[in-house]
Design an enzyme around this catalytic site. Structure first.
Site, PDB file in Angstrom:
ATOM      1  N   GLU A 288       1.637  -5.277  -1.107  1.00 36.19           N
ATOM      2  CA  GLU A 288       0.657  -5.747  -0.192  1.00 36.19           C
ATOM      3  C   GLU A 288       0.029  -7.192  -0.371  1.00 36.19           C
ATOM      4  O   GLU A 288      -0.277  -7.745   0.625  1.00 36.19           O
ATOM      5  CB  GLU A 288      -0.699  -4.631  -0.468  1.00 36.19           C
ATOM      6  CG  GLU A 288      -0.329  -3.201  -0.124  1.00 36.19           C
ATOM      7  CD  GLU A 288      -0.685  -3.113   1.278  1.00 36.19           C
ATOM      8  OE1 GLU A 288      -1.142  -4.117   1.974  1.00 36.19           O
ATOM      9  OE2 GLU A 288      -0.030  -2.219   1.979  1.00 36.19           O
ATOM     10  N   SER A 289       0.134  -7.575  -1.715  1.00 31.67           N
ATOM     11  CA  SER A 289      -0.727  -8.837  -1.804  1.00 31.67           C
ATOM     12  C   SER A 289      -0.054  -9.608  -2.863  1.00 31.67           C
ATOM     13  O   SER A 289      -0.645 -10.879  -2.970  1.00 31.67           O
ATOM     14  CB  SER A 289      -1.821  -8.658  -2.321  1.00 31.67           C
ATOM     15  OG  SER A 289      -2.308  -8.136  -3.442  1.00 31.67           O
TER      16      SER A 289
END
Length: 525
Positions: A158-159
């Protein structure tokens, strides 16, 4: 104030031990752009007010014999932190491997992503080092819920474990929550904090959401696809396949490229964690104990003071508390902060010895719609300081009911109440209505003054818009640029110009901002 000496007994052993080392804050996440770290750091550096005079804070009476409940592992408050416990020095990566439970996915996309990571060892190293700050606590929560340990690796996808990551679709934090979905899962987003960036709160919300999605679909691959793409989209894709007599598993659904790659990317990371040597990679060892402790905050306190007392940098503080938007921590909204294991004890000892006020900032609610200059006068602060610390753009009014950050004063000594700490917003409105660009053809004898009268504008503005003097005369047929209020209908300037005998006129509005085309990913998260 909480008795800080009660913490010392619990922390004494920990302070003699070496916790995880400070980790670098790079690199950019895979599919997101990093937001500005420590949002008001620059403003604080130049706009920190002098601390108001106040009575010294008396140190609390020591109670070393009391159970040191305040210094805790925030995910397991019922269990004391013991770095000498048999499992504390075991390999956290092995604990992750032992918890894998999602069926493996084996297709060409997995191989492609494995090659991508294997060809970037420095990137993998930085990503896993950064994740090392948070991974123990995520593993603890995944384990407590009895969920598959693959979910603990999802922030890598995700990040890249960057808590300041912000996507083009406004998804934020290590779990990349969209604003609306964050609110659905009780992640508050206000002037003082954004819980989508709070490592503990967002982990709780993400695992709640993933559990709900698994209960909905009964399949982890589909649940992960829904986390990325939205549950409604996955449901519609399943119905399309059912109507066509096709299988409804993850690999059989028609979906956007990002979601098509989402689970294979996670599978690639899982395979690398399972056997990094097979890909020519090495994972930095992570010990099976907390990187940080939770320390209670019972009075409003400046971030700068916490940083000073804890003996850490502002960057280190914001790595663990990235949800904070302002240079003051409001106890009513943020009852605890996270500090590196080795620094929590130093903070407690120095806080006990601290004299003077804890916070130099507070919140003030604007009683009526005002210009920044008037707001500054009412708040007893310079306009430049008020505008800078509250990021008020030029030409804007502050609407009634807005909350502004202002220096504390003799008249404002109380801590900010919960209602403000949890719901503070700042609402701005243009001081003048937006203007619409009008192209006007000058007729004989038109001057700057006559055109200004015709359109209800000042001669100075018409002269400035056309780079002429206020006494200038326009040649017949010359193009004259005039701006009229945006609130006027598009036809109004044309009628006004036509009545003046123009040969050609057009109300050419500046094109409205193009709506950002949200990517197909996570329309609900």
């Amino acid at each position: 104030m909480t008795d800080p000496f009660r913490l010392l007994a619990a922390l004494a052993a920990a302070l003699a031990l070496s916790a995880c080392s400070t980790l670098p804050s790079e690199p950019p996440p895979l599919a997101t752009a990093p937001a500005a770290a420590s949002p008001d750091a620059a403003a604080v550096a130049t706009a920190t007010p002098a601390r108001p005079a106040a009575a010294p804070v008396a140190p609390a009476t020591p109670a070393a014999a009391d159970p040191p409940a305040e210094a805790i592992d925030p995910l397991r408050p019922d269990r004391p932190v013991d770095l000498e416990a048999p499992g504390a020095r075991t390999d956290l990566w092995q604990r992750v491997r032992n918890g894998f439970a999602v069926p493996d996915l084996d297709d060409e996309l997995v191989t492609r992503h494995e090659r991508w990571y294997a060809s970037r060892p420095d990137y993998v190293r930085r990503m896993t080092e950064r994740g090392g700050r948070y991974l123990f606590h995520i593993v603890e929560e995944v384990d407590r819920r009895g969920l598959p340990m693959e979910l603990a690796l999802l922030p890598f996808i995700e990040s890249a474990f960057n808590p300041q990551a912000l996507s083009s679709a406004r998804a934020s934090g290590i779990w990349q929550f969209m604003p609306a979905t964050g609110r659905d899962f009780d992640l508050r987003q206000n002037l003082f904090r954004d819980d989508r960036r709070d490592v503990l709160a967002s982990t709780r919300a993400a695992l709640d959401y993933l559990t709900r999605l698994f209960n909905m679909f009964g399949d982890w691959h589909l649940a992960l696809a829904a986390y990325n793409w939205g549950e409604g989209n996955v449901q519609r894709a399943i119905r399309r396949n059912e109507a066509a007599g096709l299988p409804t598993d993850y690999l059989s659904l028609r979906m956007p490229a990002e979601t098509r790659n989402y689970v294979p990317k996670l599978q690639a990371v899982k395979n690398i964690v399972a056997n990094p040597a097979a890909f020519g990679l090495a994972l930095q060892p992570l010990e099976n104990h907390p990187f940080f402790l939770a320390v209670p905050i019972e009075r409003d306190i400046d971030v700068a003071l916490v940083v000073e007392l804890a003996g850490i940098t502002a960057e280190e503080f914001h790595q663990l508390n990235p949800q904070l938007n302002k240079p003051v921590i409001l106890a009513a909204g943020t009852p605890q902060v996270l500090l590196p294991y080795d620094n929590a004890g130093a903070f407690v000892r120095r806080l006990a010895a601290h004299r003077g006020p804890l916070a130099s900032w507070t919140a003030w609610t604007v009683p009526r719609t005002v210009r920044p200059a008037e707001a500054a006068k009412l708040a007893g602060v310079s306009e430049a300081q008020l505008v800078q610390i509250n990021r008020i753009p030029a030409g804007m009014l502050v609407k009634a009911g807005s909350t502004l950050l202002v220096p504390r004063s003799a008249q404002r000594t109380a801590d900010v109440p919960p209602q403000v700490a949890d719901n503070a917003v700042i609402a701005l409105t243009p001081e003048r209505p937006p203007l619409r660009r009008v192209v006007y053809r000058a007729r004989a004898n038109d001057t700057v003054a006559s055109v200004a009268r015709r359109f209800g504008q000042s001669a100075a503005n018409v002269a400035r818009w056309n780079d002429v003097s206020t006494k200038a005369r326009f040649a017949p047929g010359a193009t004259v640029i005039v701006y009229v209020p945006q609130t006027a209908t598009a036809a109004a300037p044309r009628r006004q110009a036509a009545s003046a005998g123009t040969t050609r006129s057009a109300a050419k509005a500046a094109p409205p901002p193009r709506a950002a085309k949200a990517p197909a990913r996570r329309p609900t998260r």
